[in-house]
Design an enzyme around this catalytic site. Structure first.
Site, PDB file in Angstrom:
ATOM      1  N   CYS A   1      -0.682   3.977   2.007  1.00 19.44           N
ATOM      2  CA  CYS A   1      -0.188   3.750   3.560  1.00 19.44           C
ATOM      3  C   CYS A   1       1.060   4.252   3.990  1.00 19.44           C
ATOM      4  O   CYS A   1       1.513   4.805   5.074  1.00 19.44           O
ATOM      5  CB  CYS A   1      -0.650   2.326   3.867  1.00 19.44           C
ATOM      6  SG  CYS A   1      -2.416   2.018   3.492  1.00 19.44           S
ATOM      7  N   ASP A   2       1.913   3.738   3.049  1.00 21.13           N
ATOM      8  CA  ASP A   2       3.339   3.463   3.323  1.00 21.13           C
ATOM      9  C   ASP A   2       4.425   4.532   2.859  1.00 21.13           C
ATOM     10  O   ASP A   2       5.637   4.637   3.177  1.00 21.13           O
ATOM     11  CB  ASP A   2       4.062   2.215   3.716  1.00 21.13           C
ATOM     12  CG  ASP A   2       3.271   1.206   4.767  1.00 21.13           C
ATOM     13  OD1 ASP A   2       2.796   1.695   5.437  1.00 21.13           O
ATOM     14  OD2 ASP A   2       3.105   0.011   4.172  1.00 21.13           O
TER      15      ASP A   2
ATOM     16  N   CYS B   1       0.826  -1.086   0.067  1.00 22.11           N
ATOM     17  CA  CYS B   1       0.105   0.016   0.101  1.00 22.11           C
ATOM     18  C   CYS B   1       0.637   1.213  -0.026  1.00 22.11           C
ATOM     19  O   CYS B   1       1.353   1.565   0.984  1.00 22.11           O
ATOM     20  CB  CYS B   1      -0.917   0.081   1.265  1.00 22.11           C
ATOM     21  SG  CYS B   1      -2.287   1.347   1.150  1.00 22.11           S
TER      22      CYS B   1
END
Length: 331
Positions: free
Chosen positions: A144-145, A141
């Site tokens: 996300c990261d 992701c």
């Protein structure tokens, strides 16, 4: 004993559904599944969920959600649902029905309402080093990261629209992005291809496959094989700080295929703004019949966003709809 509400899945969608359902006195039973906390727990740190200005460890965040649901009376059961038998729609779609589920093939439960929050699992290449570096440079992701790799070098694996979108997103944060494509062409739409190929921070490595990831305690590089199985076959090494998979997700919905309508990829189809599910055999074109008392929340019904905050919102909606369904059925 028949339950008022059973929730399958323990990610942000499942836990949020449990919080709302328990506060509505539905006394929900939540079955945690094989990965308590869901896919969110494979990320390094959560920085984009509202309410955590300094970020938070995903295990802590999921445990907080669980404790909050438990505070209002949610009961938890560790185990995997292995079989379901969902009641078919009748003449009165609001009439009380009973759905059955089995945990580990042996324990049978009955329920008035069922909230499915089984999520979707990211597809991985299947190489051992993916597991070795999970949470230490391997991610599925970018949204996300990606923030953790600002001004660093990363690689994205994939050749479709998702991979190109991830590469574009990361290029806005990182110093350099390698896009590893196993075929000699991109499968993405033409506009996405044009954007990637014209971005000076993205280098597309066509006809490359990943052999292994390398590094001491975190990802520091990747060994690739160029034109595998041809006379031009060659092993190449690239130095990277992060490795992002963008080869798709598989919704965890096979268990419900005989009862619930899904799209071609297996994502559960819900009724517009609602989280209500359609009865599978009834769906013809865009016309469908709702399964009474069955709702889907989170990534199992979301092929687009796959974000914790979106999943949590749909979990809220599913619990509120379950409460309303029970109220109407009791009249």
């Amino acid at each position: 004993m028949k339950e008022s509400c059973i929730i399958i899945g323990s990610g942000p969608a499942g836990y949020t559904a449990a919080i709302y359902a328990s506060r509505a006195n539905l006394h929900p039973l939540l079955i945690e599944g094989p990965q308590p906390g869901g896919q969110l727990t494979i990320t390094t740190e959560v920085e984009n969920f509202p309410g955590y200005p300094d970020g938070i460890d995903p295990f802590t965040m999921m445990n907080d959600m669980k404790r909050q649901a438990e505070r209002f009376g949610t009961r938890f059961l560790s185990g995997i649902v292995t079989k379901v038998e969902l009641a078919k729609p009748g003449a009165d779609n609001q009439a009380p029905v009973t759905h059955k589920i089995w945990v580990e093939d042996t324990e049978e439960y009955e329920t008035d309402t069922l909230i499915i929050a089984t999520g979707a699992s990211a597809k991985f290449l299947g190489i051992q080093s993916e597991e070795d570096y999970r949470g230490r440079g391997v991610s599925a992701c970018a949204t996300c990261d990606g923030f953790f790799y600002r001004k660093k070098t990363v690689a994205v694996v994939g050749g479709g629209d998702t991979a190109c979108e991830e590469a574009q997103y990361l290029a806005g944060l990182c110093e350099k992005v390698y896009l590893i494509v196993r075929k000699p062409y991109l499968r993405a739409s033409q506009i996405m291809q044009d954007r990637v190929l014209s971005n000076p921070k993205i280098e597309v490595l066509f006809e490359h496959n990943t052999l292994r990831l390398t590094g001491e305690n975190k990802v520091e590089g990747a060994d690739l094989i160029f034109r595998k199985g041809t006379p031009e076959e060659e092993i190449r090494h690239i130095a990277i700080n992060g490795f992002f998979l963008a080869i798709g997700h598989k919704p965890n919905t096979d268990l419900f295929k005989d009862y619930i309508a899904r799209d071609e990829e297996g994502y559960i189809l819900t009724d517009g703004y609602s989280t209500a599910c359609f009865y599978a055999p009834s769906l013809v074109g865009k016309e469908g019949v709702r399964l009474p008392g069955v709702f889907a929340a989170g990534d199992c019904a979301d092929p687009h966003f796959r974000q914790a905050v979106v999943a949590a919102g749909s979990g809220c909606k599913s619990a509120m709809e379950a409460e309303k369904y029970i109220q109407n059925a009791e009249k």
